[in-house]
Design an enzyme around this catalytic site. Structure first.
Site, PDB file in Angstrom:
ATOM      1  CE  LYS A  38       1.445  -3.239   1.735  1.00 20.42           C
ATOM      2  NZ  LYS A  38       2.109  -1.990   2.131  1.00 20.42           N
ATOM      3  CE  LYS A  52      10.323  -2.666  -0.611  1.00 23.19           C
ATOM      4  NZ  LYS A  52       9.952  -1.373  -0.112  1.00 23.19           N
ATOM      5  CE  LYS A 107       2.645  -0.050  -5.561  1.00 22.00           C
ATOM      6  NZ  LYS A 107       2.051   0.841  -4.555  1.00 22.00           N
TER       7      LYS A 107
END
Ligand code: ADP
Ligand code: NA
Length: 330
Positions: A200, A197, A114
């Site tokens: 959002k 996958k 991230k």
């Protein structure tokens, strides 16, 4: 069957959950509440590790709780609460931060991924210690089992390491939790890129089934899902990732096995699978949306549920924290 203390959480950041969240997590939570002592929370403390608009965060937190209720969580059968309503999470996290090695935290792969995407200037220290907050979330409730995706396994190992470290430095205090990765859990892929996958943060909104979208829009997305140039409906995750994903979603919603579905669609084209899947999804999602909306239309009831949840959670959390503070020397 043994009654376990179970704990899990979900972020409120997207407002609407997506089909991967439901089939991969929330649906299992609903099952687990029946036979276990289950604690479920909407993790708004985790959400602010990246910048959030305050009004939007508040709204998304309520929408998240309403969806959990709409999906079948029952505040009489489980403890459902919002993380920030229980101040012990942040308090225990501080103690656990002080037991965590800097290098140990720096090895967390989710942080590395991230922060690499965000760059060091927009990465917060909160994101760095996010796994330690997760440790506190779990240990506060003395959870035996934590239903998590494969991506959270490393964080759960950290939880066990820190629990053991605290127990040996002070006195036995924490239960060592085990990951619970339900075998029947479907991993749902993006409809436009079935190698990724469903998330959002999807590259294309067409790949994402948001539970609060108009079912007509979702039907269009199912019908334009990426498949392959073959025409036979069969299961092959590598060569036919798109069709296999549609079969997995169908199977999860209908309860039929993949083998049954392949037999059912023999001699039929992909269009038949997509149409049936869109109908099946609508049959589930329309009542889900109605139940969710009923909670959103009744803010007093939602407040009552949340106050009850926070009270039940704090009964457990405050006992653990008091013991911890005492052992630490506070
Ligand atoms: P996202 O990946 O969209 O950011 P979260 O990280 O908030 O979603 O995930 C919340 C829960 O939903 C987690 O338990 C996670 O394992 C599960 N989940 C998320 N995406 C999927 C997916 N595509 N398939 C199955 N489960 C998923
Ligand atoms: Na995720």
């Amino acid at each position: 069957q043994e009654r376990l203390r179970v704990l899990s959480g979900i972020q409120p950041t997207s407002g609407s959950f997506h089909l991967g969240n439901y089939l991969g997590a929330v649906r299992q939570w609903v099952d687990l509440q029946e036979t276990n002592d289950a604690f479920y929370m909407v993790v708004d403390l985790h959400a602010i590790t990246v910048a959030q608009d305050p009004a939007q965060l508040r709204e998304n937190t309520r929408i998240s709780v309403a969806q959990l209720l709409g999906a079948g969580l029952d505040p009489e059968r489980c403890t459902l609460f919002v993380q920030s309503h229980v101040p012990e999470h942040a308090q225990l996290a501080w103690v656990m931060n002080c037991l965590t090695g800097f290098g140990e935290a720096a090895r967390m792969t989710q942080f590395k991924d991230k922060s690499a995407k965000q760059g060091t200037d927009s990465t917060t220290v909160g994101l760095f210690t996010y796994p330690v907050l997760m440790v506190a979330d779990v240990l506060l409730y003395q959870a035996d089992a934590v239903p998590v995706g494969e991506d959270q396994r490393q964080h759960l190992e950290l939880t066990r390491d820190l629990a053991e470290r605290f127990n040996s430095r002070y006195q036995p205090t924490f239960t060592l939790p085990k990951p619970y990765i339900p075998k029947a859990t479907a991993k749902i892929m993006d409809l436009q890129d079935p190698t990724a996958k469903m998330s959002k943060s999807a590259a294309s909104p067409k790949g994402l089934i948001s539970l609060l979208d108009d079912p007509k829009l979702s039907a269009k997305k199912f019908k334009s899902a990426v498949t392959d140039t073959d025409t036979v409906v069969s299961y092959d995750e590598e060569k036919k990732a798109g069709v296999s994903n549609l079969l997995r979603i169908h199977s999860a919603l209908s309860g039929q096995s993949i083998e049954q579905l392949v037999a059912h669609f023999e001699g039929k084209m992909y269009g038949a699978l997509k149409t049936e899947l869109a109908e099946l999804y609508a049959e589930w999602v329309v009542p889900f949306q109605q139940r969710t909306q009923a909670y959103l239309d009744d803010p007093a009831e939602l407040d009552r549920v949340l106050a009850l949840g926070a009270e039940k959670a704090r009964e457990v959390a405050s006992v653990t924290l008091a013991t911890v503070f005492d052992r630490v020397g506070f």
